[in-house]
Write a protein that holds these residues in place. Structure first.
Motif, PDB file in Angstrom:
ATOM      1  N   ARG A 197      -5.607  55.793  46.590  1.00  0.00           N
ATOM      2  CA  ARG A 197      -6.921  55.182  46.751  1.00  0.00           C
ATOM      3  C   ARG A 197      -7.640  55.824  47.935  1.00  0.00           C
ATOM      4  O   ARG A 197      -7.081  55.999  49.004  1.00  0.00           O
ATOM      5  CB  ARG A 197      -6.794  53.674  46.940  1.00  0.00           C
ATOM      6  N   GLY A 198      -8.884  56.183  47.709  1.00  0.00           N
ATOM      7  CA  GLY A 198      -9.643  56.900  48.723  1.00  0.00           C
ATOM      8  C   GLY A 198      -9.554  58.406  48.576  1.00  0.00           C
ATOM      9  O   GLY A 198     -10.358  59.146  49.137  1.00  0.00           O
ATOM     10  N   VAL A 199      -8.557  58.864  47.803  1.00  0.00           N
ATOM     11  CA  VAL A 199      -8.416  60.299  47.531  1.00  0.00           C
ATOM     12  C   VAL A 199      -9.053  60.628  46.177  1.00  0.00           C
ATOM     13  O   VAL A 199      -9.795  61.611  46.037  1.00  0.00           O
ATOM     14  CB  VAL A 199      -6.928  60.714  47.538  1.00  0.00           C
ATOM     15  N   VAL A 200      -8.742  59.818  45.186  1.00  0.00           N
ATOM     16  CA  VAL A 200      -9.311  59.933  43.846  1.00  0.00           C
ATOM     17  C   VAL A 200      -9.627  58.534  43.350  1.00  0.00           C
ATOM     18  O   VAL A 200      -9.185  57.539  43.934  1.00  0.00           O
ATOM     19  CB  VAL A 200      -8.330  60.608  42.864  1.00  0.00           C
ATOM     20  N   GLU A 201     -10.361  58.456  42.272  1.00  0.00           N
ATOM     21  CA  GLU A 201     -10.596  57.172  41.621  1.00  0.00           C
ATOM     22  C   GLU A 201      -9.394  56.848  40.745  1.00  0.00           C
ATOM     23  O   GLU A 201      -9.058  57.610  39.841  1.00  0.00           O
ATOM     24  CB  GLU A 201     -11.857  57.218  40.773  1.00  0.00           C
ATOM     25  N   VAL A 202      -8.734  55.735  41.027  1.00  0.00           N
ATOM     26  CA  VAL A 202      -7.535  55.344  40.289  1.00  0.00           C
ATOM     27  C   VAL A 202      -7.933  54.339  39.205  1.00  0.00           C
ATOM     28  O   VAL A 202      -8.469  53.271  39.499  1.00  0.00           O
ATOM     29  CB  VAL A 202      -6.472  54.732  41.221  1.00  0.00           C
ATOM     30  N   ILE A 203      -7.678  54.718  37.970  1.00  0.00           N
ATOM     31  CA  ILE A 203      -8.017  53.884  36.822  1.00  0.00           C
ATOM     32  C   ILE A 203      -6.729  53.394  36.180  1.00  0.00           C
ATOM     33  O   ILE A 203      -5.787  54.171  35.988  1.00  0.00           O
ATOM     34  CB  ILE A 203      -8.837  54.698  35.796  1.00  0.00           C
ATOM     35  N   GLU A 204      -6.683  52.118  35.849  1.00  0.00           N
ATOM     36  CA  GLU A 204      -5.540  51.583  35.100  1.00  0.00           C
ATOM     37  C   GLU A 204      -5.883  51.644  33.616  1.00  0.00           C
ATOM     38  O   GLU A 204      -6.687  50.856  33.123  1.00  0.00           O
ATOM     39  CB  GLU A 204      -5.225  50.155  35.512  1.00  0.00           C
ATOM     40  N   PRO A 205      -5.282  52.585  32.872  1.00  0.00           N
ATOM     41  CA  PRO A 205      -5.678  52.795  31.484  1.00  0.00           C
ATOM     42  C   PRO A 205      -4.931  51.873  30.534  1.00  0.00           C
ATOM     43  O   PRO A 205      -3.942  51.221  30.892  1.00  0.00           O
ATOM     44  CB  PRO A 205      -5.250  54.241  31.241  1.00  0.00           C
ATOM     45  N   GLU A 206      -5.407  51.820  29.307  1.00  0.00           N
ATOM     46  CA  GLU A 206      -4.602  51.271  28.232  1.00  0.00           C
ATOM     47  C   GLU A 206      -3.447  52.237  27.962  1.00  0.00           C
ATOM     48  O   GLU A 206      -3.574  53.442  28.197  1.00  0.00           O
ATOM     49  CB  GLU A 206      -5.432  51.106  26.959  1.00  0.00           C
ATOM     50  N   PRO A 207      -2.309  51.762  27.483  1.00  0.00           N
ATOM     51  CA  PRO A 207      -1.216  52.684  27.142  1.00  0.00           C
ATOM     52  C   PRO A 207      -1.679  53.711  26.107  1.00  0.00           C
ATOM     53  O   PRO A 207      -2.467  53.404  25.214  1.00  0.00           O
ATOM     54  CB  PRO A 207      -0.140  51.763  26.564  1.00  0.00           C
ATOM     55  N   ASP A 208      -1.207  54.931  26.248  1.00  0.00           N
ATOM     56  CA  ASP A 208      -1.584  56.010  25.347  1.00  0.00           C
ATOM     57  C   ASP A 208      -0.522  56.142  24.259  1.00  0.00           C
ATOM     58  O   ASP A 208       0.682  56.039  24.536  1.00  0.00           O
ATOM     59  CB  ASP A 208      -1.709  57.323  26.126  1.00  0.00           C
ATOM     60  N   MET A 209      -0.961  56.412  23.022  1.00  0.00           N
ATOM     61  CA  MET A 209      -0.030  56.486  21.907  1.00  0.00           C
ATOM     62  C   MET A 209       0.637  57.854  21.769  1.00  0.00           C
ATOM     63  O   MET A 209       1.417  58.081  20.842  1.00  0.00           O
ATOM     64  CB  MET A 209      -0.730  56.121  20.596  1.00  0.00           C
ATOM     65  N   GLY A 210       0.317  58.779  22.668  1.00  0.00           N
ATOM     66  CA  GLY A 210       1.028  60.055  22.686  1.00  0.00           C
ATOM     67  C   GLY A 210       2.450  59.893  23.183  1.00  0.00           C
ATOM     68  O   GLY A 210       2.831  58.851  23.724  1.00  0.00           O
ATOM     69  N   GLY A 211       3.255  60.931  22.995  1.00  0.00           N
ATOM     70  CA  GLY A 211       4.649  60.906  23.424  1.00  0.00           C
ATOM     71  C   GLY A 211       4.919  61.945  24.494  1.00  0.00           C
ATOM     72  O   GLY A 211       4.217  62.956  24.593  1.00  0.00           O
TER      73      GLY A 211
END
Length: 372
Positions: free
Chosen positions: A304-318
């Motif tokens: 935090r303060g270095v980049v914007e931290v986003i909490e994403p939805e889980p990704d369906m990739g493997g």
């Protein structure tokens, strides 16, 4: 040149020499030479992978940082001045950038020595295709003596200056299946004398779509995709056999087992309806990437303060980074690498590009994972 300038040069060097899984011989040699120049002692592991330890200024934790190495079997169509020199093979997912980021990180760590403990950099072959290169690296001892492990993936769909990180499920179980239909072939003018395998396979494809819509709880994330259907030889012959292949993406082990059972049931019973048979081969691929809560949370705070931290939805990739997280606590995140203007070509496209402004950010993100 500083380490954050070198990261672009490393990426371009590696982009020129993409190699398929367990064939990364030039890539391995390049990495070995660069690490040796830094005074490190890289050790080959997992066939074409390698590890190298960087010892800090005093006692402390042993942290592993992983980068994947392999390219993809497709011709490059980016028109970059540093395009692939290997016909039919391309770094179309960002692994060249991952390796460059970790090389630059190693350079900075060696130069500064501002950390306690040990950092093990881990270059892993063959991420793109199961069974993958993570397990051979683990079996070779890549995690011996390691307390935590971290990794990242450049993400072309996210803007530069952002990272996507969450605790718990980050990426999905990635499985594959093959359904082989056996009917009875014959002349196209006399369908009543046959058991049309193409028709049966088509009905199976349609019926499989009801697994998500009607068999699994609506709150459970599931993907069932039929990627190929093959059968027949010519226009006036009814096919005796046909084959369907596809992939399943889930997060829950119980849902995974439910979907496996449903695929078998629907394939076999649909075929039986037409007095034919169907055989299902199901292969469990990479398990779900499950970030450990403490490590993911601490990493997010450091960023935090270095980049914007986003909490994403889980990704369906493997991702086979999942195997490391089954053995050691740690976390995996996405680093935004989208183009500054216009849409970014998707991963696994012959036009795939990463924004090179993301490279020093990726190195900084991993640097923060190491420092308390």
């Amino acid at each position: 040149m500083s380490w954050d300038e070198n990261v672009v040069r490393y990426r371009r060097d590696l982009h020129r020499i993409p190699e398929l899984g367990f064939q990364e011989h030039k890539t391995q040699a390049y990495l070995m030479e660069r690490l040796t120049r830094l005074g490190l002692e890289p050790k080959p592991m997992g066939s074409t992978g390698l590890i190298a330890d960087i010892v800090g200024r005093g006692p402390g934790p042993a942290i592993a940082i992983r980068a994947d190495m392999d390219g993809l079997p497709l011709p490059e169509e980016t028109e970059l001045s540093f395009s692939s020199e290997h016909p039919g093979v391309m770094h179309a997912c960002g692994h060249d950038g991952h390796m460059a980021i970790v090389l630059a990180l190693a350079e900075r760590l060696v130069e500064e020595r501002r950390f306690d403990g040990t950092v093990r950099i881990l270059f892993q072959p063959a991420e793109e295709l199961p069974p993958g290169g993570a397990l051979p690296m683990i079996e070779g001892g890549a995690l011996e003596g390691i307390d935590e492990i971290y990794g990242l993936h450049l993400w072309a769909s996210a803007p530069v200056g952002t990272v996507e990180l969450r605790s718990g499920p980050m990426m999905a179980n990635a499985d594959l299946f093959t359904i082989r239909v056996k009917g009875l072939g014959g002349h196209g003018s006399a369908p009543q004398q046959t058991k049309d395998a193409v028709l049966i396979a088509s009905q199976i494809v349609v019926n499989l779509q009801t697994i998500v819509s009607r068999r699994v709880r609506p709150f459970e994330p599931v993907v069932v995709t039929c990627g190929t259907i093959q059968g027949g030889h010519t226009f006036n012959i009814i096919a005796e056999s046909a084959q369907v292949t596809g992939t399943v993406r889930t997060f829950s082990r119980s849902v995974q087992e439910q979907v496996i059972a449903e695929i078998r049931r629907m394939a076999e019973r649909t075929a039986a309806l037409y007095d034919a048979s169907a055989e299902v081969e199901y292969v469990k691929g990479y398990p779900a990437v499950i970030n450990h809560e403490r490590q993911a949370g601490a990493w997010a705070e450091k960023l935090r303060g270095v980049v914007e931290v986003i909490e994403p939805e889980p990704d369906m990739g493997g991702e086979d980074f999942a195997y490391y997280l089954q053995h050691r606590p740690g976390a995996f995140l996405f680093v935004g690498a989208g183009q500054d203007q216009g849409e970014s070509p998707p991963h696994h496209s012959p036009h795939f590009l990463i924004n090179e402004r993301a490279l020093p950010i990726g190195a900084e993100v991993l640097y923060r994972a190491i420092h308390a």
